[in-house]
Write an enzyme that holds these catalytic residues in place. Structure first.
Site, PDB file in Angstrom:
ATOM      1  N   HIS A 171       5.317 -11.070 -29.965  1.00  0.00           N
ATOM      2  CA  HIS A 171       4.806 -10.422 -29.436  1.00  0.00           C
ATOM      3  C   HIS A 171       4.075 -10.329 -27.959  1.00  0.00           C
ATOM      4  O   HIS A 171       4.705  -9.433 -27.008  1.00  0.00           O
ATOM      5  CB  HIS A 171       3.128  -9.806 -30.025  1.00  0.00           C
ATOM      6  N   HIS A 185       6.043  -0.314 -33.907  1.00  0.00           N
ATOM      7  CA  HIS A 185       5.832  -2.196 -34.243  1.00  0.00           C
ATOM      8  C   HIS A 185       7.464  -2.294 -34.392  1.00  0.00           C
ATOM      9  O   HIS A 185       7.714  -3.725 -33.689  1.00  0.00           O
ATOM     10  CB  HIS A 185       5.172  -2.155 -34.595  1.00  0.00           C
ATOM     11  N   ASP A 232       8.920  -5.740 -31.430  1.00  0.00           N
ATOM     12  CA  ASP A 232       9.491  -6.735 -31.852  1.00  0.00           C
ATOM     13  C   ASP A 232      11.343  -7.124 -31.742  1.00  0.00           C
ATOM     14  O   ASP A 232      11.287  -7.920 -31.193  1.00  0.00           O
ATOM     15  CB  ASP A 232       9.841  -6.841 -33.181  1.00  0.00           C
ATOM     16  N   HIS A 236      14.041 -10.062 -37.822  1.00  0.00           N
ATOM     17  CA  HIS A 236      14.140 -11.050 -36.299  1.00  0.00           C
ATOM     18  C   HIS A 236      15.020 -11.324 -36.961  1.00  0.00           C
ATOM     19  O   HIS A 236      15.658 -12.104 -35.747  1.00  0.00           O
ATOM     20  CB  HIS A 236      12.779 -11.897 -37.398  1.00  0.00           C
TER      21      HIS A 236
END
EC number: 3.5.1.108
Length: 315
Positions: free
Chosen positions: A83, A241, A245, A268
């Protein structure tokens, strides 16, 4: 701000809170850094008492389950860096030193908004050194099951196209594409919060995750509705969001990207994995340096060996 010059902060910015996974308190101070320093974390408060300097670089990622972790857990790591990395990249900050006194970044409100506000409060300074970019030259793609992530060459800028597809009527399938700039980041991405499904909470807890999660820092998704009384900040907050990321993870390239990123059901691991694919072959990219608002030069010598020194100077 002259985008062909490198940037840093005008002064230090301090924030504190708890880690969303560990539940542990942490305080961070984002400090200005000189040109060609890049982004690095100074981890204090380690169990062995020695401070540890960790470059924000994909080669130093040690875990990607539910968050991105930099460094060795045994000697001092920093978890959930994505973040803050997203906020720095989104606002165009090239150089900063982040001091942190715990093993996990504070989650704050679950988005990058408070990081952005803290950076805006102290201001962004322009250095006298030309900015460098990582220019994607060849298409690279990774796949895992139905998921994929890829980077393609484009003439200028950085474009993201992210699609999610969850087995949940609340989230469902959603796609968003955008050209990244400080203005678009502030307007479209910074406020999008992390989210999780209520049905997964006990499993996360047993695995040691989400110990600091609450309705103050996470969008909780029930079987048929969002649990948070205030609802969503955007109708498509979930995919926004995921873009947040992705920006933070891709910032671990070490330099801002010139290219187009596309993912489907990514995360991720896929974000970091596509960087590994990019750097696997020197012909996939070039490092270019701005020579003014309309010119650039290729710094081919910086790519030799693909070492960390190609991305940030020693501290």
């Amino acid at each position: 701000m002259r985008t062909h010059k490198q940037t840093t902060l005008k002064g230090p910015a301090t924030l504190s809170g708890i880690g969303v996974h560990s539940g542990n308190p942490a305080e961070i101070t984002i400090r200005p850094a000189p040109a060609n320093h890049g982004i690095a974390f100074l981890r204090t408060g380690t169990t062995h008492g020695n401070d540890r300097l960790i470059k924000a670089h994909h080669a130093l990622v040690s875990a990607t389950e539910l968050c991105t972790v930099l460094g060795d857990v045994e000697t001092g790591a920093v978890a959930t860096v994505e973040h803050l990395m997203s906020a720095l990249y989104g606002l165009g900050v090239d150089n900063a030193l982040i001091e942190i006194d715990g093993p996990e970044m504070p989650i704050l409100d679950g988005s990058a908004l408070l990081f952005v506000q803290a950076i805006d409060k102290v201001g962004i300074a322009t250095c006298d050194t030309p900015r460098r970019w990582l220019k994607v030259l060849r298409h690279v793609r990774i796949e895992t099951g139905r998921s994929f992530a890829e980077l393609r060459p484009i003439d200028r800028g950085f474009r993201l196209d992210v699609e999610i597809d969850f087995d949940s009527p609340v989230i469902g399938r959603s796609r968003k594409a955008m050209d990244l700039s400080p203005a678009s980041y502030r307007r479209e991405i910074a406020g999008a919060r992390t989210f999780g499904m209520m049905r997964d909470v006990e499993r996360y807890w047993k695995a040691g995750f989400a110990l600091g999660a609450s309705l103050e820092n996470t969008v909780a998704v029930g079987e048929s509705a969002v649990v948070n009384p205030e609802g969503l900040r955007f109708p498509d907050e979930f995919v926004r969001h995921k873009i947040l990321d992705a920006i933070g993870d891709l910032a671990l390239a070490g330099l801002p990207l010139q290219g187009a990123y596309r993912s489907y059901c990514g995360g991720h691991r896929m974000n970091v994995g596509v960087l590994s694919a990019l750097f696997s072959d020197r012909a996939n990219y070039a490092i270019v340096e701005a020579q003014g608002s309309r010119r650039e030069t290729v710094l081919s010598e910086l790519g030799v060996g693909l070492g960390l020194a190609a991305f940030a100077g020693d501290l």
